[in-house]
Every structure is written in structure tokens, then in C-alpha cells.
Design an enzyme around this catalytic site. Structure first.
Site, PDB file in Angstrom:
ATOM      1  CG  LEU A  12      -1.986  -1.143   1.196  1.00 24.40           C
ATOM      2  CD1 LEU A  12      -2.748  -1.182   2.502  1.00 24.40           C
ATOM      3  CD2 LEU A  12      -2.937  -0.986   0.012  1.00 24.40           C
ATOM      4  CG  HIS A  30       5.189   3.590 -21.997  1.00 21.84           C
ATOM      5  ND1 HIS A  30       5.740   4.158 -20.855  1.00 21.84           N
ATOM      6  CD2 HIS A  30       4.068   4.312 -22.255  1.00 21.84           C
ATOM      7  CE1 HIS A  30       4.999   5.169 -20.463  1.00 21.84           C
ATOM      8  NE2 HIS A  30       3.982   5.293 -21.287  1.00 21.84           N
ATOM      9  CG  ASN A  31       8.884   3.245 -18.676  1.00 18.91           C
ATOM     10  OD1 ASN A  31       7.709   3.409 -18.988  1.00 18.91           O
ATOM     11  ND2 ASN A  31       9.247   2.973 -17.443  1.00 18.91           N
ATOM     12  CE  LYS A  66       5.321   1.898 -17.469  1.00 16.23           C
ATOM     13  NZ  LYS A  66       5.938   1.595 -16.214  1.00 16.23           N
ATOM     14  CD  GLU A  84       8.171   8.143 -19.077  1.00 18.31           C
ATOM     15  OE1 GLU A  84       8.762   8.446 -18.018  1.00 18.31           O
ATOM     16  OE2 GLU A  84       7.271   7.284 -19.118  1.00 18.31           O
ATOM     17  N   GLY A  95       0.238   1.219  -4.899  1.00 16.83           N
ATOM     18  CA  GLY A  95      -0.679   0.193  -4.420  1.00 16.83           C
ATOM     19  C   GLY A  95      -1.927   0.771  -3.788  1.00 16.83           C
ATOM     20  CB  SER A 110       2.084   3.579 -17.883  1.00 20.97           C
ATOM     21  OG  SER A 110       2.732   4.800 -18.181  1.00 20.97           O
ATOM     22  N   GLY A 111       1.388   5.749 -15.678  1.00 19.79           N
ATOM     23  CA  GLY A 111       0.580   6.912 -15.343  1.00 19.79           C
ATOM     24  C   GLY A 111       0.891   7.503 -13.994  1.00 19.79           C
TER      25      GLY A 111
END
Length: 510
Positions: free
Chosen positions: A15, A215-216, A212, A219, A19, A140-141
Site C-alpha cells: 500500500l 514505452h519508458n 512497458k 518516454e 498500491g 503506467s501513469g
């Protein structure tokens, strides 16, 4: 002993920032969540936020804060779904072993949402296949995406995906199917039930984390390209940070519309609370990195797939960290002194640079998509690039209206081997390439480093060249190492070697 209720739809372990926000997102969308963290305070904070937001929530979802992994498993309906949001590496295996000890079953699903290296994901699916279904889903985000709609890139067992899909489609970012623009969600309890969801089944084990990773890498390139444009306008044109921010705002209304251009405009126009100077001028020019861009560059080299703009973006961050050396060398190495630019010339440079940035952006995405294609061929993944570009339209850092054009390119041209072959991009590159050259030349002549804009242009020129000087290179290799060469007038694949040291220079067919 904690009660066994077995009514929770999904468990979340870990968490931290990601998370906790993923768990709250899941709750907003009507699913019951059991949550656990080694740090009991994080569990308490999660429950407090859940309660504080309860009045805004459309669905009457339930949550349970768990005291142990065993307690969490006892709350879940079977077959169980457990989401891991823990640091990549050993912590993932640590939690998996704890789940095994707690009695997780072979039909249960464990979803790794961390930034794991894709090869680790492949190995974990093999390692745990007799214990439970290990599944992965790259996220992602960032914090905001996790809370209000991330881009999710799941991969692994297709049957596991069928179980997870309803939750993932619900919590992911959404875009308008016609325009490709994000349908924003910004407050607790708010949900979006229409539009295209920014998740799709990517493929077999490791595919999601590989996508991903790329993607990075894109980025990294995208961010560096924007930074180079800022550098040209600042050092080359003498513009203030605020003035450049306004240029970026204008660019964001056109073909360069993207999250990264948008936030760059905001950063450049932010005043420092302490000095009232532009904040960007008070930030030390040393960039950090977490490794995914490096992984992308390494993978491109391993596969023999050119991705120079991504690699240069990684190198640019590395050079930025050598601040003391740069300070020393700046006093010793000569460079071009920038001349004052007239307002008329400045506007011309701005217009040229807008096109240069757009072209370089196409090149960096082309590199990423070709890299994914080559990796897919090697790994046996069936990647759908139209779907991948669709889910990147929102919820992720590289979200941009430009991705709508990439989606259409892959939809319109079956088996598109390279983005440069897409009709629209080939036409745009051909029309805008002169401005790209002018902007790059201006930077070079004024001593402004543009490793990504320049490497992207070299990439474009290399692919539009029918003939490259690799013929001389292959002659060199044969001269010193007898590495052989092929001939343009012989059958492809036939090898030849010249006895270079011989006076007769005899050519041998190999």
C-alpha cells in the site's frame, strides 16, 4: 484469529503510493478489496482515506484491512486474485513465497504490477506454474494514473486474463473512441463508464512488461527531445523560460499535443517560491533515471534493432550527472558564441523547431515499435500494435493525440513493417524534413547539443538511403579479419573473401 469472510473480489498487497491508489481506484469501480502491507500504518491510512471518500462513491464497495497475508487470502472469493504492488526484484519473490506458505492454490492468480524486468517475469511464470498462476500487468501513469485511470499492459496466461479483465477494463483510463482524446477523471468516487479503455491483453509471459519497458524508452526520448527544444529556444534565441512555456502551450494545441508538452509548459512558467525566479532555472541540471530506458537501449543492441534516439536520451541523462566535469570543460573547450536573433528570425526558428520536434517524435516512436516487433518475433508474442497505440492514448506518460495517427496507421496498413512506411507519416516526414534540418543546423552552428533531435534525423536519413557506406565497412572487416562479404552481382547469401595480402589479390568464394 481474524474472521474468514471470503467475500472480497480482489486482494492488494503493498500500500505504497501506487498500491494504495490502485486499491482505491478498484473500490471506486464497485469491487470489494482486501488490503495488506507490512507497515500497519499504511493499512490504517488506506482505511482512513477509504472512509473519508465514502460519501462520493457511486458503488457501496467494501474494504478490509488485513493483519497478514494469510488473513488476506482468507477474505477472498475463490479462485483468488491477488495484486502485488511491491518493488521489483527480490520483494516480488518474497511475497510469492509467503503466499505459497499461506496456502495459495494452483487456480489462484497473482498479478505483479511493479516495474519488473520482463525476463524476470518470464522466469517467474515458469517458477510458480505448479503453485499458482503468475500474471503480470505493467502500470503506467504514476500516482494520478493509478488513482484515476492508468494505462495497463497485462500479459501471461490468457485464462487468467479472462478473470482479471472486468476489473482492469473498469479501472483503466478511458478515451473518446472518435477523437482519441482522454476522458478525464479527477476526483474520488468518480468513474467513467464510456469510451475505449486503456488496457488490452498484450500477450504471453513478459510481453506486457516488455511493452512497458519500450514505452519508458520512448518516454526518455520524448522528454529529451522537448528539453532540447527548450535549450535551443533558451540558449539559441535568448528567450525566457516563461516565453518558451507560452510557445509550448501553443504547440500543445496542435500536432504536438501531449501530456509531456503540456506539463513542460507548466514547469517553464512556474516561479520559484523562494526567489521568484523561474523555478526551472533554480533546478540543478542533473537528471535521474530508474533503469527502464537503459533496459530498452540494451535490448535494442541485443536484438540488432536500431534505436539511437532512445539510446541518446539515456546517454544525455548520464552526461547531465557529470556536472563537475562539465563545469571544468566549459572553461577549456571552445564553442560557438551565440549571436543575437531578431524577432523575425526567432519566429522562423520556432516554426522550424515545431516541425523538427514532431518529426523526431515520429522517429523515436518508429524505433520503439520496430523494437517491439523484433522482440515479438524472437519471443513468439503476437503483439497488436494498433491496440498498443490505442491504450497509450491516455493514462500513461507518453499519452498524446499523435497516438491516434499511429493507431490508424496500423489499422489501415496490415503488417506495417515500420512507421515510416505509413502513408501519412511518410508524407509528413517528406514535407517537414527541411525544417527539421534547418532547426538541427541552427543548433549545431550555435554549439547547442541536440543528441536526440540529431540522432533522429540521422535515423531518418539512414532509412531513406538506398545505399549506405557499410560496403566499405564490410571490406574493412574482410581485410583485417577475413569476415567475408556479399556481392551486389551475386546471389544473396553467397559469401566471398579476398586474399588481401596476396600480390595477386585472389577472391575466394566461401
Amino acid at each position: 484469529m481474524p474472521e474468514k469472510t471470503q467475500q472480497m473480489d480482489i486482494g492488494v498487497i503493498g500500500l505504497g503510493v501506487m498500491g494504495k491508489n490502485l486499491a482505491l481506484n478498484i473500490v471506486d469501480n464497485g469491487f470489494n478489496v482486501a488490503a495488506y502491507d507490512l507497515d500497519a500504518l499504511k493499512v490504517s491510512q488506506f482505511l482512513s482515506q477509504f472512509n473519508a471518500e465514502s460519501s462520493a462513491r457511486k458503488y457501496p464497495s467494501q474494504v478490509i484491512g488485513c493483519e497478514s497475508i494469510q488473513h488476506l487470502l482468507d477474505q477472498l472469493v475463490s479462485p483468488k486474485i491477488v495484486v502485488l504492488s511491491v518493488p521489483a526484484g527480490a520483494p516480488v519473490d518474497g511475497v510469492c513465497h509467503a503466499l505459497i506458505e499461506a496456502g495459495i492454490q494452483i487456480e489462484d492468480i497473482v498479478v505483479d504490477t511493479g516495474n519488473s524486468l520482463w525476463t524476470d517475469t518470464v522466469e517467474r511464470e515458469k517458477r510458480y506454474k505448479d503453485k499458482f498462476s503468475f500474471f503480470s500487468s505493467a502500470v503506467s501513469g504514476g500516482e494520478t494514473g493509478a488513482r484515476f485511470g492508468p494505462c495497463l499492459m497485462p500479459s501471461g496466461d490468457a485464462n487468467a486474463w479472462e478473470r482479471i479483465a472486468p476489473i482492469w477494463h473498469s479501472i483503466s483510463a478511458k478515451v473518446d473512441s472518435e477523437t482519441g482524446l482522454p476522458i478525464e477523471r479527477t476526483s474520488a468516487g468518480e468513474i467513467v463508464e464510456n469510451g475505449d479503455s486503456c488496457t488490452t491483453y498484450i500477450g504471453g509471459a513478459g510481453a506486457g512488461h516488455y511493452v512497458k519497458m519500450v514505452h519508458n524508452g520512448i518516454e526518455y526520448a520524448d522528454m529529451q527531445l522537448i528539453c532540447e527544444a527548450y535549450h535551443i529556444l533558451s540558449s539559441g534565441c535568448g528567450m525566457t523560460a516563461s516565453e518558451i512555456g507560452k510557445v509550448f502551450e501553443k504547440w500543445n494545441q496542435g500536432k504536438l499535443n501531449s501530456y509531456l508538452v503540456e506539463i513542460s509548459a507548466d514547469v517553464l512558467q512556474q516561479a520559484d517560491p523562494e526567489t521568484n525566479r523561474p523555478l526551472v532555472e533554480m533546478i540543478l541540471d542533473k537528471a535521474g533515471q530508474k533503469g527502464t530506458g537503459l533496459w530498452t537501449a540494451v535490448s535494442s543492441l541485443q536484438l540488432g534493432c536500431p534505436a539511437p534516439t532512445i539510446a541518446e536520451a539515456v546517454s544525455a541523462r548520464a552526461i547531465s550527472t557529470q556536472k563537475s566535469l562539465r563545469v571544468s570543460l566549459s572553461a577549456k573547450l571552445a564553442g560557438k558564441e551565440t549571436n543575437e536573433v531578431s524577432l523575425e528570425s526567432r519566429q522562423q526558428i520556432i516554426d522550424q523547431l515545431e516541425n523538427a520536434l514532431y518529426c523526431a517524435k515520429i522517429a523515436s516512436y518508429a524505433q520503439g515499435f520496430q523494437l517491439m516487433a523484433m522482440a515479438a518475433k524472437e519471443q513468439g508474442w503476437n503483439l497488436d500494435f494498433a491496440e498498443i497505440s490505442k491504450i497509450w492514448r491516455s493514462g500513461c506518460i507518453i499519452r498524446a493525440s499523435f497516438l491516434q495517427s499511429i493507431t490508424q496507421a496500423y489499422q489501415q496498413q496490415a503488417n506495417l513493417a515500420h512507421l515510416f512506411l505509413a502513408y501519412s507519416f511518410a508524407e509528413q516526414l517528406s514535407q517537414l524534413q527541411q525544417n527539421w534540418r534547418q532547426a538541427t543546423s541552427f543548433a549545431v552552428l550555435n554549439g547547442i547539443p541536440t543528441p536526440c533531435i540529431s540522432s533522429a534525423l540521422a535515423y531518418y536519413d539512414s532509412f531513406r538511403s538506398e545505399t549506405l557506406p557499410a560496403n566499405l565497412l564490410q571490406g574493412q572487416r574482410d581485410y583485417f579479419g577475413a569476415h567475408t562479404y556479399e556481392r551486389i552481382d551475386k546471389k544473396s547469401g553467397k559469401k566471398f573473401h579476398l586474399e588481401w595480402s596476396s600480390t595477386s589479390r585472389e577472391q575466394i568464394s566461401i
